[in-house]
Write an enzyme that holds these catalytic residues in place. Structure first.
Site, PDB file in Angstrom:
ATOM      1  N   GLY A 154       4.420   5.574   3.930  1.00  0.00           N
ATOM      2  CA  GLY A 154       4.684   4.422   4.735  1.00  0.00           C
ATOM      3  C   GLY A 154       4.573   2.989   4.063  1.00  0.00           C
ATOM      4  N   GLN A 185       4.058  -5.667   2.153  1.00  0.00           N
ATOM      5  CA  GLN A 185       4.303  -5.027   0.883  1.00  0.00           C
ATOM      6  C   GLN A 185       5.544  -5.402   0.347  1.00  0.00           C
ATOM      7  OE1 GLN A 185       2.851  -0.816   2.729  1.00  0.00           O
ATOM      8  NE2 GLN A 185       1.837  -0.887   0.490  1.00  0.00           N
ATOM      9  N   HIS A 219      -3.312   3.194   8.640  1.00  0.00           N
ATOM     10  CA  HIS A 219      -3.177   2.587   7.365  1.00  0.00           C
ATOM     11  C   HIS A 219      -2.012   1.469   7.110  1.00  0.00           C
ATOM     12  CE1 HIS A 219      -3.022   2.873   2.766  1.00  0.00           C
ATOM     13  NE2 HIS A 219      -2.054   2.075   2.874  1.00  0.00           N
ATOM     14  N   GLU A 220      -0.901   1.841   8.070  1.00  0.00           N
ATOM     15  CA  GLU A 220       0.202   0.866   7.877  1.00  0.00           C
ATOM     16  C   GLU A 220      -0.166  -0.401   8.906  1.00  0.00           C
ATOM     17  OE1 GLU A 220       2.157   0.880   5.589  1.00  0.00           O
ATOM     18  OE2 GLU A 220       1.521   3.045   5.106  1.00  0.00           O
ATOM     19  N   HIS A 260      -2.673  -2.894   7.422  1.00  0.00           N
ATOM     20  CA  HIS A 260      -1.890  -3.807   6.388  1.00  0.00           C
ATOM     21  C   HIS A 260      -1.413  -5.142   7.212  1.00  0.00           C
ATOM     22  CE1 HIS A 260      -1.118  -2.213   2.696  1.00  0.00           C
ATOM     23  NE2 HIS A 260      -0.787  -0.934   2.999  1.00  0.00           N
ATOM     24  N   CYS A 312      -2.033   4.257  -1.753  1.00  0.00           N
ATOM     25  CA  CYS A 312      -1.065   3.169  -0.886  1.00  0.00           C
ATOM     26  C   CYS A 312      -0.046   2.706  -2.196  1.00  0.00           C
ATOM     27  CB  CYS A 312      -2.022   2.139  -0.930  1.00  0.00           C
ATOM     28  SG  CYS A 312      -1.181   0.698  -0.311  1.00  0.00           S
ATOM     29  N   LEU A 313       1.106   2.376  -1.877  1.00  0.00           N
ATOM     30  CA  LEU A 313       1.946   2.090  -2.917  1.00  0.00           C
ATOM     31  C   LEU A 313       1.805   0.600  -3.390  1.00  0.00           C
ATOM     32  CD1 LEU A 313       5.375   2.965  -1.151  1.00  0.00           C
ATOM     33  CD2 LEU A 313       4.240   4.264  -2.810  1.00  0.00           C
TER      34      LEU A 313
HETATM   35 CO    CO Z   1      -0.764   1.052   1.793  1.00  0.00          CO
END
Ligand code: CO
Length: 151
Positions: free
Chosen positions: A46, A51, A132-133, A136, A90-91
């Protein structure tokens, strides 16, 4: 489509609250397409707009269940059920994996890229990705909720 640079932990942008999307226009569609390309290249589950440096309430999710990329614009969690514990990454924090407790089942209400409202329910990994997303979009990172934080 173009790859966008993924903002890494430490950048203030990841801690900011995102504004709602109000224009469902070509600019939004390009952003979503670019995010999908960036997510695929990074092999993540995701990606949220902040991000890639955009403080807008838009996320994409691909949990590789054969259903492709899910786009959620102005998403809200409207119902949760149960509990799951599992490792999360997480990226924006490459190499960090920590156990996070999330609901097992999550229903979100969102708009699609054309502004059409819909609801979607996910279990397991998809429910985890929703949480999670969406976090953000309010400047919340998974490490804030992780059971073990190494620093
Ligand atoms: Co993340």
């Amino acid at each position: 489509m173009a790859l966008r640079e993924i903002v890494k932990y430490g950048d203030d942008i990841l801690r900011k609250k995102c504004r709602p999307v109000t224009a469902f226009d070509e600019k939004l569609h390009i952003l979503l397409d670019d995010m999908a390309e960036t997510l695929a290249k990074a092999e993540g589950a995701g990606l949220a707009a902040p991000q890639v440096g955009m403080l807008r309430r838009a996320v994409i999710i691909d949990v590789h269940d054969g259903k492709g990329v899910i786009e959620l614009i102005n998403p809200e969690i409207i119902e949760t059920d149960g509990v799951q514990n599992g490792n999360e990454g997480c990226l924006s924090l490459p190499g960090e994996w920590h156990e996070v407790e999330r609901p097992f089942k999550v229903t979100v209400k969102a708009q699609d890229r054309n502004g059409e409202e819909f609801t979607m329910t996910g279990e397991g990994l998809l429910a985890r990705a929703f949480c999670h997303e969406l976090d953000h979009l309010d400047g919340v990172l998974f490490i804030d909720k992780a059971k073990i934080v190494t620093d």
